[in-house]
Design a protein around this motif. Structure first.
Motif, PDB file in Angstrom:
ATOM      1  N   ARG A  46      46.494  91.291  83.476  1.00  0.00           N
ATOM      2  CA  ARG A  46      45.849  91.179  84.350  1.00  0.00           C
ATOM      3  C   ARG A  46      44.739  90.336  84.826  1.00  0.00           C
ATOM      4  O   ARG A  46      44.188  90.035  85.881  1.00  0.00           O
ATOM      5  CB  ARG A  46      45.674  92.663  84.887  1.00  0.00           C
ATOM      6  N   SER A  47      44.015  90.261  83.737  1.00  0.00           N
ATOM      7  CA  SER A  47      42.587  89.542  83.697  1.00  0.00           C
ATOM      8  C   SER A  47      42.499  88.260  83.180  1.00  0.00           C
ATOM      9  O   SER A  47      41.589  87.597  82.580  1.00  0.00           O
ATOM     10  CB  SER A  47      41.483  90.492  82.652  1.00  0.00           C
ATOM     11  N   ALA A  48      43.928  87.600  83.136  1.00  0.00           N
ATOM     12  CA  ALA A  48      43.827  86.465  82.693  1.00  0.00           C
ATOM     13  C   ALA A  48      43.114  85.337  83.269  1.00  0.00           C
ATOM     14  O   ALA A  48      42.700  84.194  82.544  1.00  0.00           O
ATOM     15  CB  ALA A  48      45.238  85.707  82.955  1.00  0.00           C
ATOM     16  N   ALA A  49      42.711  85.402  84.601  1.00  0.00           N
ATOM     17  CA  ALA A  49      41.895  84.325  85.157  1.00  0.00           C
ATOM     18  C   ALA A  49      40.244  84.778  84.858  1.00  0.00           C
ATOM     19  O   ALA A  49      39.462  83.739  84.683  1.00  0.00           O
ATOM     20  CB  ALA A  49      41.732  84.620  86.527  1.00  0.00           C
ATOM     21  N   ASN A  50      39.903  86.026  84.355  1.00  0.00           N
ATOM     22  CA  ASN A  50      38.636  86.274  83.951  1.00  0.00           C
ATOM     23  C   ASN A  50      38.745  87.275  82.845  1.00  0.00           C
ATOM     24  O   ASN A  50      38.793  88.504  82.798  1.00  0.00           O
ATOM     25  CB  ASN A  50      37.961  87.280  85.105  1.00  0.00           C
ATOM     26  N   PRO A  51      39.116  86.761  81.320  1.00  0.00           N
ATOM     27  CA  PRO A  51      39.500  87.453  80.488  1.00  0.00           C
ATOM     28  C   PRO A  51      38.439  88.527  79.991  1.00  0.00           C
ATOM     29  O   PRO A  51      37.134  88.672  80.106  1.00  0.00           O
ATOM     30  CB  PRO A  51      39.535  86.640  79.210  1.00  0.00           C
ATOM     31  N   TYR A  52      39.108  89.859  79.850  1.00  0.00           N
ATOM     32  CA  TYR A  52      38.519  90.883  79.268  1.00  0.00           C
ATOM     33  C   TYR A  52      38.524  90.813  77.470  1.00  0.00           C
ATOM     34  O   TYR A  52      39.479  91.296  77.254  1.00  0.00           O
ATOM     35  CB  TYR A  52      38.772  92.118  79.785  1.00  0.00           C
ATOM     36  N   VAL A  53      37.641  90.072  77.201  1.00  0.00           N
ATOM     37  CA  VAL A  53      37.568  89.587  75.548  1.00  0.00           C
ATOM     38  C   VAL A  53      37.890  90.699  74.635  1.00  0.00           C
ATOM     39  O   VAL A  53      38.605  90.814  73.576  1.00  0.00           O
ATOM     40  CB  VAL A  53      36.540  88.836  75.332  1.00  0.00           C
ATOM     41  N   LEU A  76      45.157  87.952  68.543  1.00  0.00           N
ATOM     42  CA  LEU A  76      43.742  87.705  67.798  1.00  0.00           C
ATOM     43  C   LEU A  76      43.421  86.104  68.392  1.00  0.00           C
ATOM     44  O   LEU A  76      42.317  85.613  68.895  1.00  0.00           O
ATOM     45  CB  LEU A  76      43.469  87.931  66.570  1.00  0.00           C
ATOM     46  N   ARG A  77      44.432  85.353  67.979  1.00  0.00           N
ATOM     47  CA  ARG A  77      44.427  83.904  68.334  1.00  0.00           C
ATOM     48  C   ARG A  77      44.284  83.511  69.823  1.00  0.00           C
ATOM     49  O   ARG A  77      43.225  82.991  70.073  1.00  0.00           O
ATOM     50  CB  ARG A  77      45.356  82.949  67.863  1.00  0.00           C
ATOM     51  N   ASP A  78      44.867  84.356  70.629  1.00  0.00           N
ATOM     52  CA  ASP A  78      44.622  84.201  72.125  1.00  0.00           C
ATOM     53  C   ASP A  78      43.369  84.731  72.487  1.00  0.00           C
ATOM     54  O   ASP A  78      42.711  84.275  73.350  1.00  0.00           O
ATOM     55  CB  ASP A  78      45.668  85.170  72.722  1.00  0.00           C
ATOM     56  N   GLY A  79      42.784  85.786  71.841  1.00  0.00           N
ATOM     57  CA  GLY A  79      41.439  86.362  72.121  1.00  0.00           C
ATOM     58  C   GLY A  79      40.473  85.452  71.639  1.00  0.00           C
ATOM     59  O   GLY A  79      39.302  85.275  72.746  1.00  0.00           O
ATOM     60  N   ILE A  80      40.350  84.867  70.513  1.00  0.00           N
ATOM     61  CA  ILE A  80      39.443  83.744  70.082  1.00  0.00           C
ATOM     62  C   ILE A  80      39.470  82.668  71.087  1.00  0.00           C
ATOM     63  O   ILE A  80      38.376  82.228  71.542  1.00  0.00           O
ATOM     64  CB  ILE A  80      39.835  83.335  68.516  1.00  0.00           C
ATOM     65  N   ALA A  81      40.470  82.179  71.858  1.00  0.00           N
ATOM     66  CA  ALA A  81      40.429  81.030  72.637  1.00  0.00           C
ATOM     67  C   ALA A  81      39.806  81.645  73.891  1.00  0.00           C
ATOM     68  O   ALA A  81      39.087  80.803  74.630  1.00  0.00           O
ATOM     69  CB  ALA A  81      41.805  80.742  72.930  1.00  0.00           C
ATOM     70  N   ALA A  82      40.021  83.043  74.305  1.00  0.00           N
ATOM     71  CA  ALA A  82      39.626  83.556  75.440  1.00  0.00           C
ATOM     72  C   ALA A  82      38.089  83.671  75.361  1.00  0.00           C
ATOM     73  O   ALA A  82      37.357  83.424  76.331  1.00  0.00           O
ATOM     74  CB  ALA A  82      40.152  84.736  75.789  1.00  0.00           C
ATOM     75  N   ALA A  83      37.587  84.050  74.207  1.00  0.00           N
ATOM     76  CA  ALA A  83      36.241  84.443  73.575  1.00  0.00           C
ATOM     77  C   ALA A  83      35.511  83.072  74.124  1.00  0.00           C
ATOM     78  O   ALA A  83      34.208  82.926  74.622  1.00  0.00           O
ATOM     79  CB  ALA A  83      35.905  84.952  72.613  1.00  0.00           C
ATOM     80  N   ASP A  90      28.211  88.351  73.950  1.00  0.00           N
ATOM     81  CA  ASP A  90      29.296  89.401  73.758  1.00  0.00           C
ATOM     82  C   ASP A  90      30.567  88.869  73.424  1.00  0.00           C
ATOM     83  O   ASP A  90      31.122  89.302  72.560  1.00  0.00           O
ATOM     84  CB  ASP A  90      29.477  90.459  75.232  1.00  0.00           C
ATOM     85  N   ALA A  91      30.765  87.737  73.706  1.00  0.00           N
ATOM     86  CA  ALA A  91      32.210  87.100  73.574  1.00  0.00           C
ATOM     87  C   ALA A  91      32.161  86.480  72.182  1.00  0.00           C
ATOM     88  O   ALA A  91      33.061  86.519  71.422  1.00  0.00           O
ATOM     89  CB  ALA A  91      32.568  86.003  74.746  1.00  0.00           C
ATOM     90  N   ALA A  92      30.870  85.890  72.028  1.00  0.00           N
ATOM     91  CA  ALA A  92      30.801  85.273  70.612  1.00  0.00           C
ATOM     92  C   ALA A  92      30.535  86.430  69.600  1.00  0.00           C
ATOM     93  O   ALA A  92      31.336  85.851  68.651  1.00  0.00           O
ATOM     94  CB  ALA A  92      29.274  84.645  70.522  1.00  0.00           C
ATOM     95  N   HIS A  93      30.241  87.606  69.753  1.00  0.00           N
ATOM     96  CA  HIS A  93      30.306  88.692  68.778  1.00  0.00           C
ATOM     97  C   HIS A  93      31.737  89.039  68.485  1.00  0.00           C
ATOM     98  O   HIS A  93      32.150  89.410  67.388  1.00  0.00           O
ATOM     99  CB  HIS A  93      29.394  89.793  69.296  1.00  0.00           C
ATOM    100  N   ALA A  94      32.480  89.135  69.836  1.00  0.00           N
ATOM    101  CA  ALA A  94      33.916  89.640  69.667  1.00  0.00           C
ATOM    102  C   ALA A  94      34.771  88.404  69.018  1.00  0.00           C
ATOM    103  O   ALA A  94      35.595  88.914  68.146  1.00  0.00           O
ATOM    104  CB  ALA A  94      34.314  90.079  71.209  1.00  0.00           C
ATOM    105  N   ARG A  95      34.423  87.332  69.262  1.00  0.00           N
ATOM    106  CA  ARG A  95      35.133  86.271  68.506  1.00  0.00           C
ATOM    107  C   ARG A  95      34.849  86.240  67.112  1.00  0.00           C
ATOM    108  O   ARG A  95      35.911  86.330  66.289  1.00  0.00           O
ATOM    109  CB  ARG A  95      34.566  84.902  69.086  1.00  0.00           C
TER     110      ARG A  95
END
Length: 106
Positions: A46-53, A76-83, A90-95
Motif C-alpha cells: 500500500r505504501s509503495a509510492a511513499n515507503p514505510y521503511v 530486507l534488500r527491498d527495505g534497504i533500497a526503500a530506505a 530515521d531511514a538511515a537508522h533503519a537501513r
C-alpha cells in the motif's frame, strides 16, 4: 482489546500507515508472526509510492523468527533500497539495522 480498536479504525481509514504498522506490532506482540508478516506485506504494498521503511525491518525480523531466511533477506534488500530512496536520519537508522539483520540471515 487494542487490536480490535486498531482494526475498527483501519476499517474507516484503510490506508493509514501508522495504524497498519500498529496492527502488525500487536500481532507480533501476541506471538503471531504469520499475521504480523501478512499485515506488513500489505502495508509495504500500500505504501509503495511513499515507503514505510520500518515495515521492511519488522517484516524481516518476523520472517527471521519464522525461520524463513530467504524471504527475510528479500524483504530486507527491498527495505534497504526503500530506505535509500526515502533518505533522512530515521531511514538511515533503519537501513543500518536492516543491513545487520541481512548479514545475520544470509
Amino acid at each position: 482489546p487494542r487490536m480490535e480498536r486498531i482494526e475498527a479504525m483501519l476499517a474507516e481509514t484503510p490506508d493509514d500507515q501508522f495504524l497498519r504498522y500498529g496492527l502488525a506490532m500487536e500481532h507480533a506482540g501476541a506471538g503471531d508472526d504469520e499475521a504480523c508478516v501478512a499485515v506488513l506485506r500489505d502495508l509495504i504494498a500500500r505504501s509503495a509510492a511513499n515507503p514505510y521503511v520500518g515495515a521492511y525491518l519488522q517484516a524481516g525480523q518476523a520472517l527471521a523468527r519464522l525461520d524463513r531466511p530467504a524471504e527475510a533477506a528479500a524483504v530486507l534488500r527491498d527495505g534497504i533500497a526503500a530506505a535509500e530512496r526515502v533518505g533522512g536520519a530515521d531511514a538511515a537508522h533503519a537501513r543500518s539495522e536492516m543491513l545487520g539483520l541481512l548479514a545475520a540471515v544470509e
